[in-house]
Design a protein around this motif. Structure first.
Motif, PDB file in Angstrom:
ATOM      1  N   THR A  42     -49.164 -24.059 -75.508  1.00  0.00           N
ATOM      2  CA  THR A  42     -48.555 -24.791 -74.582  1.00  0.00           C
ATOM      3  C   THR A  42     -48.712 -24.586 -73.281  1.00  0.00           C
ATOM      4  OG1 THR A  42     -46.576 -23.295 -74.556  1.00  0.00           O
ATOM      5  CG2 THR A  42     -46.534 -25.301 -76.035  1.00  0.00           C
ATOM      6  N   ALA A  70     -44.921 -29.919 -79.827  1.00  0.00           N
ATOM      7  CA  ALA A  70     -45.142 -29.729 -78.625  1.00  0.00           C
ATOM      8  C   ALA A  70     -46.105 -30.402 -77.910  1.00  0.00           C
ATOM      9  CB  ALA A  70     -45.254 -28.275 -78.075  1.00  0.00           C
ATOM     10  N   ASN A 167     -49.985 -33.045 -71.799  1.00  0.00           N
ATOM     11  CA  ASN A 167     -48.781 -32.063 -71.541  1.00  0.00           C
ATOM     12  C   ASN A 167     -49.323 -30.586 -71.626  1.00  0.00           C
ATOM     13  OD1 ASN A 167     -46.470 -33.649 -71.616  1.00  0.00           O
ATOM     14  ND2 ASN A 167     -47.063 -34.031 -73.662  1.00  0.00           N
ATOM     15  N   GLN A 168     -50.665 -30.196 -71.049  1.00  0.00           N
ATOM     16  CA  GLN A 168     -50.864 -28.932 -70.918  1.00  0.00           C
ATOM     17  C   GLN A 168     -51.210 -28.912 -69.100  1.00  0.00           C
ATOM     18  OE1 GLN A 168     -54.287 -28.322 -73.355  1.00  0.00           O
ATOM     19  NE2 GLN A 168     -53.173 -28.042 -75.110  1.00  0.00           N
TER      20      GLN A 168
END
Ligand code: CA
Length: 225
Positions: A42, A70, A167-168
């Motif tokens: 993540t 995630a 999303n990183q």
């Protein structure tokens, strides 16, 4: 060259695999437990994850599900001693992309890895999507809310990179290395300017903000940090 996460709790095997992968020119991050793997996945932009299933804190499948939940979109190669059909199906159902049974020849691992890294650009997966944004890798076009967004070649490459690491948080160093193919020192300002221009073209008042600046860390495309 790819940026890999190797999740393997057996020290000797982890070291020999890391050495072999680095000799192939890959950058290798390592984790020795499922929790550590989830945490790294993540936080770090990755191209592929190599995941052992029997980990000291439990089943690698649980970690895999957490990583997918995630938002991890990158390919995952499971490497495990368990070779029953049931485990194989569970692994693939849980979001793994391929499966390798221990013991394996290192050349086999490299071949599987090459196939997975190529697959990111395979036909059928040529449109990257997030929210109402679509990036077509073949047509080299970008649409948001159905509206075509015209980008320069560099802005397109930057957006493609951010979408491939959805999303990183990606640092300026990584953007400089992977998009500009340069060292960061000379490029930081250029990157900031290009990200701001990209943001202006991507955002409308009525749309969700998707390109975020993460203070002290870099940039993130996706949900708010
Ligand atoms: Ca193990």
């Amino acid at each position: 060259m790819a940026r890999l996460l190797l999740v393997e709790d057996e020290t000797a095997l982890r070291r020999s695999m890391t050495k072999g992968l680095e000799e192939e020119g890959h950058e290798v991050l390592t984790a020795v437990s499922g929790d550590e793997a989830v945490l790294i996945s993540t936080r770090e932009p990755l191209d592929c994850i190599i995941l052992d299933l029997l980990l000291p804190d439990g089943d690698g499948i649980t970690a895999l599900k957490q990583m997918r939940a995630a938002g991890l979109t990158r390919p995952v190669l499971i490497v495990t001693a368990r070779d029953s059909i049931e485990d194989r199906i569970t692994g693939l159902d849980s979001g793994a992309d391929d499966y390798l049974i221990k013991p394996f020849a290192f050349a086999e691992l490299l071949a599987r890895l090459r196939a997975l890294l190529r697959r990111n650009f395979a036909p059928g997966e040529t449109v990257l999507r997030y929210d109402n944004l679509e990036l077509d890798l073949l047509a080299r076009t970008v649409r948001r809310g159905g509206e075509e967004i015209v980008l320069t070649r560099r802005q397109f490459e930057l957006l493609e990179y951010l979408m491939q690491h959805l999303n990183q948080i990606v640092s300026r160093d990584l953007i400089a290395r992977d998009v500009w193919k340069a060292s960061t020192a000379t490029w930081t300002n250029v990157i900031d300017v290009q990200v701001n221009q990209l943001r202006k073209r991507l955002e409308r008042d009525s749309w969700k903000t998707i390109l975020h600046t993460v203070r002290g860390s870099g940039y993130k495309l996706g949900d708010p940090p």
